[in-house]
Scaffold this motif. Structure first.
Motif, PDB file in Angstrom:
ATOM      1  N   THR A  64       0.859  -1.185   0.000  1.00  0.00           N
ATOM      2  CA  THR A  64       0.000   0.000   0.000  1.00  0.00           C
ATOM      3  C   THR A  64       0.896   1.237   0.000  1.00  0.00           C
ATOM      4  OG1 THR A  64      -1.683  -1.173   1.253  1.00  0.00           O
ATOM      5  CG2 THR A  64      -1.814   1.232   1.223  1.00  0.00           C
ATOM      6  N   GLN A  66       2.161   5.028   0.485  1.00  0.00           N
ATOM      7  CA  GLN A  66       1.986   6.073   1.485  1.00  0.00           C
ATOM      8  C   GLN A  66       1.757   7.404   0.770  1.00  0.00           C
ATOM      9  OE1 GLN A  66       5.353   5.882   4.131  1.00  0.00           O
ATOM     10  NE2 GLN A  66       5.217   3.665   4.280  1.00  0.00           N
ATOM     11  N   VAL A  67       1.361   8.407   1.524  1.00  0.00           N
ATOM     12  CA  VAL A  67       1.026   9.711   0.943  1.00  0.00           C
ATOM     13  C   VAL A  67       2.216  10.303   0.190  1.00  0.00           C
ATOM     14  CG1 VAL A  67       0.328  12.078   1.470  1.00  0.00           C
ATOM     15  CG2 VAL A  67      -0.777  10.164   2.637  1.00  0.00           C
ATOM     16  N   HIS A  68       3.406  10.270   0.781  1.00  0.00           N
ATOM     17  CA  HIS A  68       4.566  10.863   0.097  1.00  0.00           C
ATOM     18  C   HIS A  68       4.908  10.104  -1.187  1.00  0.00           C
ATOM     19  CE1 HIS A  68       6.812   7.717   2.282  1.00  0.00           C
ATOM     20  NE2 HIS A  68       7.755   7.883   1.371  1.00  0.00           N
ATOM     21  N   GLN A  69       4.615   8.812  -1.232  1.00  0.00           N
ATOM     22  CA  GLN A  69       4.854   8.038  -2.447  1.00  0.00           C
ATOM     23  C   GLN A  69       3.836   8.398  -3.526  1.00  0.00           C
ATOM     24  OE1 GLN A  69       4.639   4.412  -0.220  1.00  0.00           O
ATOM     25  NE2 GLN A  69       6.799   3.949  -0.616  1.00  0.00           N
ATOM     26  N   MET A  70       2.613   8.651  -3.122  1.00  0.00           N
ATOM     27  CA  MET A  70       1.590   9.101  -4.070  1.00  0.00           C
ATOM     28  C   MET A  70       1.999  10.449  -4.670  1.00  0.00           C
ATOM     29  SD  MET A  70      -0.781   6.814  -4.350  1.00  0.00           S
ATOM     30  CE  MET A  70      -2.156   7.705  -5.037  1.00  0.00           C
ATOM     31  N   GLN A  71       2.584  11.313  -3.848  1.00  0.00           N
ATOM     32  CA  GLN A  71       3.038  12.621  -4.332  1.00  0.00           C
ATOM     33  C   GLN A  71       4.181  12.458  -5.330  1.00  0.00           C
ATOM     34  OE1 GLN A  71       1.524  15.644  -3.597  1.00  0.00           O
ATOM     35  NE2 GLN A  71       2.760  16.241  -5.354  1.00  0.00           N
ATOM     36  N   GLU A  74       2.621  11.480  -8.529  1.00  0.00           N
ATOM     37  CA  GLU A  74       1.879  12.611  -9.110  1.00  0.00           C
ATOM     38  C   GLU A  74       2.818  13.595  -9.807  1.00  0.00           C
ATOM     39  OE1 GLU A  74      -1.319  14.617 -10.353  1.00  0.00           O
ATOM     40  OE2 GLU A  74      -1.433  12.775  -9.182  1.00  0.00           O
TER      41      GLU A  74
END
Length: 158
Positions: A64, A66-71, A74
């Motif tokens: 899953t 993490q938020v920083h990985q999604m950034q 992006e």
């Protein structure tokens, strides 16, 4: 005292836009092997490469982000995956703006044999996605990454 508070408030507002320079991730490599291949190819260039999964993970199939990985995803211009099903967790979250490169394209999948003790015969399981362990596959993966970099950043690579 009011005047001091007003000055502090104004300074906070003015300085809120001043942050440490954030590095724009041009390329995101999903796993350590493709990160290492890509980083080596981009050495001595202005191309930045980030590794998406940096934690020690025994199995990426249920990973899953993490938020920083999604950034990171992006902001990426190019996302390089190991492929062969290893990092399929990223497929549903790839940004439309990024070029996605499957480094395993045209590489031979490694086949593992599993001994079935109940039937006492051999059967082939799913292909082993750790294809970079084969020197020939590592070369193919590196060539796939290089070809993408040359097309995307022709002036950066020599």
């Amino acid at each position: 005292m009011r005047r001091l508070l007003a000055i502090l408030a104004i300074l906070c507002i003015l300085l809120s836009g001043c942050t440490a320079e954030s590095r724009h991730a041009q390329i995101v490599a999903t796993t350590l092997p493709v990160y290492e291949f890509t980083s080596a190819l981009c050495k001595d260039t202005d191309i930045s490469v980030d590794q998406l999964v940096t934690e020690n993970v025994s199995c990426l199939h249920d990973y899953t982000l993490q938020v920083h990985q999604m950034q990171l995803l992006e902001d990426a211009q190019i996302v390089i995956t190991s492929g062969a099903g290893l990092d399929s967790f990223v497929a549903d979250v790839l940004p439309d703006t990024a070029l996605c490169v499957d480094a395993s394209q045209n590489a031979a999948l490694l086949c593992t044999e599993v001994h079935n003790e109940h039937r006492h015969d051999h059967q082939h399981s799913d292909a082993d996605p750790h294809i970079w362990l084969s020197p020939e596959n590592a070369k193919i993966m590196t060539n796939n990454i290089y070809n993408t970099l040359v097309l995307s950043y022709p002036n950066a690579l020599k």
